[in-house]
Design a protein around this motif. Structure first.
Motif, PDB file in Angstrom:
ATOM      1  N   VAL A  77     -16.766 -17.823  21.089  1.00 11.76           N
ATOM      2  CA  VAL A  77     -16.966 -16.624  21.905  1.00 11.76           C
ATOM      3  C   VAL A  77     -18.425 -16.189  21.831  1.00 11.76           C
ATOM      4  O   VAL A  77     -18.998 -16.074  20.739  1.00 11.76           O
ATOM      5  CB  VAL A  77     -16.036 -15.481  21.448  1.00 11.76           C
ATOM      6  CG1 VAL A  77     -16.337 -14.199  22.232  1.00 11.76           C
ATOM      7  CG2 VAL A  77     -14.578 -15.873  21.623  1.00 11.76           C
ATOM      8  N   TRP A  78     -19.035 -15.958  22.986  1.00 11.69           N
ATOM      9  CA  TRP A  78     -20.404 -15.452  23.085  1.00 11.69           C
ATOM     10  C   TRP A  78     -20.366 -14.016  23.565  1.00 11.69           C
ATOM     11  O   TRP A  78     -19.577 -13.648  24.444  1.00 11.69           O
ATOM     12  CB  TRP A  78     -21.207 -16.298  24.072  1.00 11.69           C
ATOM     13  CG  TRP A  78     -22.577 -15.741  24.379  1.00 11.69           C
ATOM     14  CD1 TRP A  78     -23.721 -15.951  23.683  1.00 11.69           C
ATOM     15  CD2 TRP A  78     -22.938 -14.888  25.484  1.00 11.69           C
ATOM     16  NE1 TRP A  78     -24.779 -15.295  24.282  1.00 11.69           N
ATOM     17  CE2 TRP A  78     -24.324 -14.622  25.382  1.00 11.69           C
ATOM     18  CE3 TRP A  78     -22.208 -14.312  26.534  1.00 11.69           C
ATOM     19  CZ2 TRP A  78     -24.997 -13.817  26.292  1.00 11.69           C
ATOM     20  CZ3 TRP A  78     -22.878 -13.504  27.443  1.00 11.69           C
ATOM     21  CH2 TRP A  78     -24.262 -13.262  27.322  1.00 11.69           C
ATOM     22  N   ALA A  79     -21.228 -13.181  23.002  1.00 11.78           N
ATOM     23  CA  ALA A  79     -21.289 -11.778  23.414  1.00 11.78           C
ATOM     24  C   ALA A  79     -22.723 -11.297  23.400  1.00 11.78           C
ATOM     25  O   ALA A  79     -23.527 -11.685  22.537  1.00 11.78           O
ATOM     26  CB  ALA A  79     -20.439 -10.908  22.498  1.00 11.78           C
ATOM     27  N   GLN A  80     -23.052 -10.461  24.350  1.00 12.02           N
ATOM     28  CA  GLN A  80     -24.354  -9.788  24.406  1.00 12.02           C
ATOM     29  C   GLN A  80     -24.107  -8.299  24.587  1.00 12.02           C
ATOM     30  O   GLN A  80     -23.332  -7.894  25.456  1.00 12.02           O
ATOM     31  CB  GLN A  80     -25.194 -10.320  25.558  1.00 12.02           C
ATOM     32  CG  GLN A  80     -26.558  -9.648  25.677  1.00 12.02           C
ATOM     33  CD  GLN A  80     -27.429 -10.303  26.727  1.00 12.02           C
ATOM     34  OE1 GLN A  80     -28.089 -11.307  26.485  1.00 12.02           O
ATOM     35  NE2 GLN A  80     -27.415  -9.760  27.930  1.00 12.02           N
ATOM     36  N   LEU A  81     -24.750  -7.492  23.765  1.00 11.14           N
ATOM     37  CA  LEU A  81     -24.497  -6.051  23.752  1.00 11.14           C
ATOM     38  C   LEU A  81     -25.804  -5.295  23.890  1.00 11.14           C
ATOM     39  O   LEU A  81     -26.804  -5.649  23.266  1.00 11.14           O
ATOM     40  CB  LEU A  81     -23.777  -5.669  22.455  1.00 11.14           C
ATOM     41  CG  LEU A  81     -23.343  -4.215  22.275  1.00 11.14           C
ATOM     42  CD1 LEU A  81     -22.039  -4.155  21.472  1.00 11.14           C
ATOM     43  CD2 LEU A  81     -24.410  -3.397  21.551  1.00 11.14           C
ATOM     44  N   THR A  82     -25.792  -4.269  24.718  1.00 13.88           N
ATOM     45  CA  THR A  82     -26.921  -3.352  24.871  1.00 13.88           C
ATOM     46  C   THR A  82     -26.415  -1.948  24.601  1.00 13.88           C
ATOM     47  O   THR A  82     -25.399  -1.535  25.165  1.00 13.88           O
ATOM     48  CB  THR A  82     -27.518  -3.422  26.283  1.00 13.88           C
ATOM     49  OG1 THR A  82     -27.871  -4.769  26.594  1.00 13.88           O
ATOM     50  CG2 THR A  82     -28.758  -2.547  26.389  1.00 13.88           C
ATOM     51  N   THR A  83     -27.092  -1.218  23.726  1.00 16.85           N
ATOM     52  CA  THR A  83     -26.638   0.124  23.382  1.00 16.85           C
ATOM     53  C   THR A  83     -27.806   1.092  23.344  1.00 16.85           C
ATOM     54  O   THR A  83     -28.940   0.703  23.039  1.00 16.85           O
ATOM     55  CB  THR A  83     -25.893   0.131  22.025  1.00 16.85           C
ATOM     56  OG1 THR A  83     -25.447   1.456  21.715  1.00 16.85           O
ATOM     57  CG2 THR A  83     -26.801  -0.376  20.904  1.00 16.85           C
ATOM     58  N   ALA A  84     -27.535   2.343  23.688  1.00 19.53           N
ATOM     59  CA  ALA A  84     -28.564   3.388  23.679  1.00 19.53           C
ATOM     60  C   ALA A  84     -27.928   4.694  23.222  1.00 19.53           C
ATOM     61  O   ALA A  84     -26.768   4.977  23.543  1.00 19.53           O
ATOM     62  CB  ALA A  84     -29.183   3.557  25.067  1.00 19.53           C
ATOM     63  N   ASP A  85     -28.682   5.470  22.460  1.00 22.44           N
ATOM     64  CA  ASP A  85     -28.178   6.756  21.983  1.00 22.44           C
ATOM     65  C   ASP A  85     -27.946   7.714  23.144  1.00 22.44           C
ATOM     66  O   ASP A  85     -28.681   7.704  24.141  1.00 22.44           O
ATOM     67  CB  ASP A  85     -29.153   7.386  20.989  1.00 22.44           C
ATOM     68  CG  ASP A  85     -28.881   6.941  19.557  1.00 22.44           C
ATOM     69  OD1 ASP A  85     -27.710   6.694  19.229  1.00 22.44           O
ATOM     70  OD2 ASP A  85     -29.841   6.847  18.768  1.00 22.44           O
ATOM     71  N   ALA A  86     -26.912   8.543  23.019  1.00 21.74           N
ATOM     72  CA  ALA A  86     -26.588   9.584  23.987  1.00 21.74           C
ATOM     73  C   ALA A  86     -26.423  10.901  23.228  1.00 21.74           C
ATOM     74  O   ALA A  86     -26.512  10.936  21.997  1.00 21.74           O
ATOM     75  CB  ALA A  86     -25.324   9.224  24.760  1.00 21.74           C
TER      76      ALA A  86
ATOM     77  N   SER B 116     -23.307   7.155  21.374  1.00 24.63           N
ATOM     78  CA  SER B 116     -24.081   6.082  21.997  1.00 24.63           C
ATOM     79  C   SER B 116     -23.271   5.421  23.097  1.00 24.63           C
ATOM     80  O   SER B 116     -22.035   5.369  23.039  1.00 24.63           O
ATOM     81  CB  SER B 116     -24.517   5.040  20.957  1.00 24.63           C
ATOM     82  OG  SER B 116     -23.398   4.527  20.253  1.00 24.63           O
ATOM     83  N   ASN B 117     -23.977   4.929  24.122  1.00 23.73           N
ATOM     84  CA  ASN B 117     -23.363   4.195  25.224  1.00 23.73           C
ATOM     85  C   ASN B 117     -23.568   2.701  25.007  1.00 23.73           C
ATOM     86  O   ASN B 117     -24.584   2.276  24.450  1.00 23.73           O
ATOM     87  CB  ASN B 117     -23.980   4.611  26.562  1.00 23.73           C
ATOM     88  CG  ASN B 117     -23.696   6.071  26.890  1.00 23.73           C
ATOM     89  OD1 ASN B 117     -22.609   6.566  26.633  1.00 23.73           O
ATOM     90  ND2 ASN B 117     -24.681   6.752  27.449  1.00 23.73           N
ATOM     91  N   VAL B 118     -22.615   1.916  25.465  1.00 18.53           N
ATOM     92  CA  VAL B 118     -22.646   0.475  25.216  1.00 18.53           C
ATOM     93  C   VAL B 118     -22.323  -0.284  26.495  1.00 18.53           C
ATOM     94  O   VAL B 118     -21.436   0.114  27.257  1.00 18.53           O
ATOM     95  CB  VAL B 118     -21.626   0.084  24.121  1.00 18.53           C
ATOM     96  CG1 VAL B 118     -21.513  -1.432  24.005  1.00 18.53           C
ATOM     97  CG2 VAL B 118     -22.025   0.682  22.783  1.00 18.53           C
ATOM     98  N   GLU B 119     -23.063  -1.362  26.722  1.00 16.01           N
ATOM     99  CA  GLU B 119     -22.706  -2.325  27.752  1.00 16.01           C
ATOM    100  C   GLU B 119     -22.512  -3.672  27.065  1.00 16.01           C
ATOM    101  O   GLU B 119     -23.363  -4.119  26.298  1.00 16.01           O
ATOM    102  CB  GLU B 119     -23.786  -2.425  28.827  1.00 16.01           C
ATOM    103  CG  GLU B 119     -23.423  -3.437  29.918  1.00 16.01           C
ATOM    104  CD  GLU B 119     -24.408  -3.423  31.078  1.00 16.01           C
ATOM    105  OE1 GLU B 119     -24.184  -2.673  32.034  1.00 16.01           O
ATOM    106  OE2 GLU B 119     -25.419  -4.144  31.001  1.00 16.01           O
ATOM    107  N   LEU B 120     -21.396  -4.316  27.337  1.00 12.27           N
ATOM    108  CA  LEU B 120     -21.030  -5.556  26.664  1.00 12.27           C
ATOM    109  C   LEU B 120     -20.750  -6.640  27.692  1.00 12.27           C
ATOM    110  O   LEU B 120     -20.029  -6.415  28.663  1.00 12.27           O
ATOM    111  CB  LEU B 120     -19.778  -5.335  25.808  1.00 12.27           C
ATOM    112  CG  LEU B 120     -19.202  -6.572  25.112  1.00 12.27           C
ATOM    113  CD1 LEU B 120     -20.132  -7.045  24.000  1.00 12.27           C
ATOM    114  CD2 LEU B 120     -17.813  -6.258  24.553  1.00 12.27           C
ATOM    115  N   GLU B 121     -21.313  -7.825  27.457  1.00 10.96           N
ATOM    116  CA  GLU B 121     -21.021  -8.988  28.279  1.00 10.96           C
ATOM    117  C   GLU B 121     -20.421 -10.060  27.378  1.00 10.96           C
ATOM    118  O   GLU B 121     -20.966 -10.350  26.303  1.00 10.96           O
ATOM    119  CB  GLU B 121     -22.292  -9.511  28.956  1.00 10.96           C
ATOM    120  CG  GLU B 121     -22.026 -10.640  29.940  1.00 10.96           C
ATOM    121  CD  GLU B 121     -23.282 -11.082  30.677  1.00 10.96           C
ATOM    122  OE1 GLU B 121     -23.201 -12.011  31.496  1.00 10.96           O
ATOM    123  OE2 GLU B 121     -24.346 -10.479  30.427  1.00 10.96           O
TER     124      GLU B 121
END
Length: 216
Positions: free
Chosen positions: A129-138, A142-147
């Motif tokens: 399984v491959w995953a890429q995650l981008t997160t930023a403080d709110a 925090s908000n997260v985008e996951l692929e």
């Protein structure tokens, strides 16, 4: 309950205003609908705000007061606007940062963008399984985008944020299609800020480990 009606019930379910029978039927639908599972997760911040409001509501307000159709419609519109705004922030951040290549098996990559977002990617050598995650403080966490790329479906999965104190919070959930290795993108949020998170675990609904993204 028809399929389209189930889609419309996502807000009522997230806010806990469905009756027991409808909630049970919606949970069955949720296991097969990745879109609704993602929407339920996106209602997390709204649900927390509603809980805070309930705790601070004066006692003369009836405890049986529940959101009406107009409030649900407004909340749906608010979540949609937040979804678009979050997506724009992620895209701007990705365009401004150094591109991260897909990680080789067993390798984790981490980078800080100029927008303050943290990006990481990893592949688990055992599960593939491959995953890429981008997160930023709110404001409220925090908000997260996951692929994710996962060819071992169908199976229900979830992203879990593990705090430095050992606490865990489910960030988002989804269903992997049957033997489909195409990337799946989800968005979610957690009440923990980036500095409070030690790692992100991708697991099946039954708890099987898929891949870990270290947040060091």
């Amino acid at each position: 309950m028809r399929s389209q009606e189930r889609h419309r019930d996502v807000a009522a379910y997230a806010l806990g205003v469905l009756d027991e029978a409808d909630a049970f039927r919606f949970e069955d639908h949720l296991m097969e609908c990745a879109r609704c599972a993602a929407h339920v997760t996106e209602f997390g911040p709204v649900t927390r705000q509603m809980m805070l409001y309930r705790r601070s509501t004066p006692r003369f307000v009836s405890p049986m007061t529940s959101p009406g159709p107009q409030l649900l419609d407004k909340l749906m519109a608010a979540v949609a606007n937040r979804h678009r705004a979050t997506r724009r922030r992620f895209l701007y951040g990705l365009a401004a940062s150094v591109a991260i290549a897909a990680a080789a098996p067993g390798i984790m990559m981490l980078a800080n963008g100029s927008d303050g977002a943290v990006r990481m990617a990893a592949t688990d050598a055992k599960t593939g399984v491959w995953a890429q995650l981008t997160t930023a403080d709110a404001d409220m966490g925090s908000n997260v985008e996951l692929e994710v790329k996962d060819a071992a479906g169908p199976r229900a999965c979830r992203l879990v944020a593990v705090g430095r104190d050992g606490s865990e919070q489910i960030v988002t959930s989804w269903t992997v299609p049957d033997h489909d290795a195409r990337p799946i993108t989800m968005r979610g949020s957690t009440a923990m800020h980036i500095a409070e998170i030690a790692r992100y675990d991708l697991r099946t609904a039954q708890g099987q480990h898929l891949v870990t993204l270290d947040a060091h």
